[in-house]
Motif scaffolding. Structure first.
Motif, PDB file in Angstrom:
ATOM      1  N   TYR A   1      -3.939  40.346 -18.372  1.00 28.66           N
ATOM      2  CA  TYR A   1      -2.943  39.265 -18.360  1.00 28.66           C
ATOM      3  C   TYR A   1      -2.474  39.034 -16.923  1.00 28.66           C
ATOM      4  O   TYR A   1      -1.998  39.960 -16.257  1.00 28.66           O
ATOM      5  N   ILE A   2      -2.608  37.792 -16.453  1.00 31.30           N
ATOM      6  CA  ILE A   2      -2.165  37.420 -15.102  1.00 31.30           C
ATOM      7  C   ILE A   2      -0.848  36.677 -15.261  1.00 31.30           C
ATOM      8  O   ILE A   2      -0.810  35.539 -15.728  1.00 31.30           O
ATOM      9  N   ALA A   3       0.242  37.345 -14.915  1.00 26.63           N
ATOM     10  CA  ALA A   3       1.579  36.820 -15.179  1.00 26.63           C
ATOM     11  C   ALA A   3       2.039  35.874 -14.073  1.00 26.63           C
ATOM     12  O   ALA A   3       1.645  36.003 -12.911  1.00 26.63           O
ATOM     13  N   GLY A   4       2.901  34.926 -14.464  1.00 30.40           N
ATOM     14  CA  GLY A   4       3.493  33.994 -13.514  1.00 30.40           C
ATOM     15  C   GLY A   4       4.867  34.467 -13.063  1.00 30.40           C
ATOM     16  O   GLY A   4       5.303  35.582 -13.376  1.00 30.40           O
TER      17      GLY A   4
ATOM     18  N   LYS B   1       4.592  35.463 -20.909  1.00 31.32           N
ATOM     19  CA  LYS B   1       4.313  36.902 -20.927  1.00 31.32           C
ATOM     20  C   LYS B   1       4.839  37.522 -22.221  1.00 31.32           C
ATOM     21  O   LYS B   1       4.181  38.380 -22.830  1.00 31.32           O
ATOM     22  N   ARG B   2       5.983  37.069 -22.664  1.00 32.42           N
ATOM     23  CA  ARG B   2       6.580  37.601 -23.891  1.00 32.42           C
ATOM     24  C   ARG B   2       5.676  37.358 -25.094  1.00 32.42           C
ATOM     25  O   ARG B   2       5.522  38.225 -25.966  1.00 32.42           O
ATOM     26  N   GLY B   3       5.042  36.183 -25.150  1.00 34.38           N
ATOM     27  CA  GLY B   3       4.135  35.881 -26.250  1.00 34.38           C
ATOM     28  C   GLY B   3       2.935  36.818 -26.279  1.00 34.38           C
ATOM     29  O   GLY B   3       2.505  37.287 -27.342  1.00 34.38           O
TER      30      GLY B   3
ATOM     31  N   THR C   1       9.180  29.707 -17.928  1.00 32.54           N
ATOM     32  CA  THR C   1       7.758  29.630 -18.287  1.00 32.54           C
ATOM     33  C   THR C   1       7.073  30.984 -18.094  1.00 32.54           C
ATOM     34  O   THR C   1       6.292  31.416 -18.936  1.00 32.54           O
ATOM     35  N   GLY C   2       7.371  31.645 -16.975  1.00 33.56           N
ATOM     36  CA  GLY C   2       6.765  32.951 -16.715  1.00 33.56           C
ATOM     37  C   GLY C   2       7.205  33.988 -17.722  1.00 33.56           C
ATOM     38  O   GLY C   2       6.401  34.787 -18.222  1.00 33.56           O
TER      39      GLY C   2
END
Length: 346
Positions: A198-201, A212-214, A207-208
């Motif tokens: 997973y590449i997080a924002g 990520k939470r999803g 939005t970030g």
């Protein structure tokens, strides 16, 4: 000379209706329009444009204010490609504003200097309202505008206004980022993948956080342990993610799926794979991005398309139409782009 209140009384309508007729709003019946215009003509009424301008209305300008750090540097380095996410939204806002005879002003906020510039627009009455996108969740500037009752629409801001002043001039329009991220994570798991990179924002932005939470919640609901080694923390930008993805590959960690918090960082993944000459190794694994940038699907990236047309309509209407959307925040749906048919219809 009569004023707009007296014109409204003579026509048997509200003052707001008189304003909408004179500004060519489309949602006024022809009968009402003609009744108001007849009274205006009979009394030689001329709107006081200076008074309206002081109220921030007559200019009929809606501001779209985009938070984008290092935008000037981005233009110089990669022709502003990090800005592509906002283009569809701006276009949709312009189309909707045109229907209400409003103009659109677009500005980019890089820092506090940019915020001071935008504050002057509100103070001088040069804009009727402002749409903000790309916000930091702890923005003191936005809180300041709320306290001053500036008319603002916030895209992907807090899910509620708890802890903030609640008023009738702040509107929330949020994309279903959590739901979309959960859904695409479930799809990747459905391919048999269990080691999903997973590449997080930027997690200072909603939005970030929500994307990520999803991802994390879906893994949890499928009884898959969270492996922090499979999470790369980036900031939505291509350059930053490129460096961090390249560093990730030095650890020789096995992966069988990729989810990126936006398409730009998914591009970085493909660039690194190309540079390291390991394309063959990843040719069959699912790669998902987010935002539906122009060439994502063509490059083999499945992606999520926020329904920016709907977000734009809600934002513009909330700022222009009195009483619209004041009860609660709006949630905007998304579409998954995973087949050629989806891409062609997006």
């Amino acid at each position: 000379m009569l004023d707009s209140i007296e014109i409204a009384k003579l026509a048997g309508v509200s003052r707001g209706t008189v304003s909408k007729v004179l500004n060519n709003y489309p949602n006024i019946s022809e009968k009402t329009r003609q009744k108001v215009l007849e009274v205006v003509k009979a009394n030689n009424y001329i709107p006081n444009s200076n008074a309206q301008a002081l109220a921030g209305k007559a200019n009929s300008v809606i501001g779209i204010f985009i938070y984008e750090k290092n935008y000037e540097a981005s233009i110089r380095v990669n022709n502003g490609k990090n800005f592509e996410y906002f283009v569809d939204f701006i276009d949709a806002c312009m189309e909707e504003a045109f229907l209400y005879k409003h103009q659109v002003l677009v500005d980019v906020i890089e820092d506090e200097i940019g915020e001071a510039r935008i504050e002057k627009f509100f103070k001088s009455g040069n804009i009727a309202g402002g749409i903000f996108i790309g916000l930091n969740q702890e923005s003191t500037f936005i809180k300041k505008l709320m306290e001053k009752d500036c008319k603002i629409a916030l895209i992907d801001y807090r899910k509620d206004l708890e802890g903030h002043k609640k008023n009738n001039t702040t509107f929330l329009i949020n994309i279903k980022d959590y739901e979309a991220s959960y859904k695409i994570t479930q799809k990747v798991l459905g391919t048999g993948a269990r080691k999903i990179l997973y590449i997080a924002g930027d997690e200072e932005k909603l939005t970030g956080v929500e994307r990520k939470r999803g991802y994390l919640q879906c893994l949890k609901d499928n009884n898959i342990a969270i492996d922090e080694n499979l999470i790369i923390s980036s900031n939505f930008e291509k350059a930053d993610s490129y460096v961090k993805i390249k560093e990730f590959f030095k650890n020789n960690i096995e992966i069988d799926g990729v989810i990126s918090a936006n398409d730009s960082m998914a591009y970085s993944f493909l660039d690194v794979v190309q540079e390291l000459n390991i394309k063959e190794r990843f040719k069959d694994i699912p790669i998902w991005g987010y935002d539906n940038l122009k060439y994502s699907f063509i490059q083999g990236i499945k992606t999520v398309a926020p329904k920016f047309n709907e977000a734009a309509i809600e934002a513009i209407k909330s700022l222009i139409i009195d009483g619209y959307g004041k009860d609660s925040s709006k949630k905007i749906d998304v579409r998954l782009i995973e087949k050629l048919e989806d891409y062609l219809n997006s």
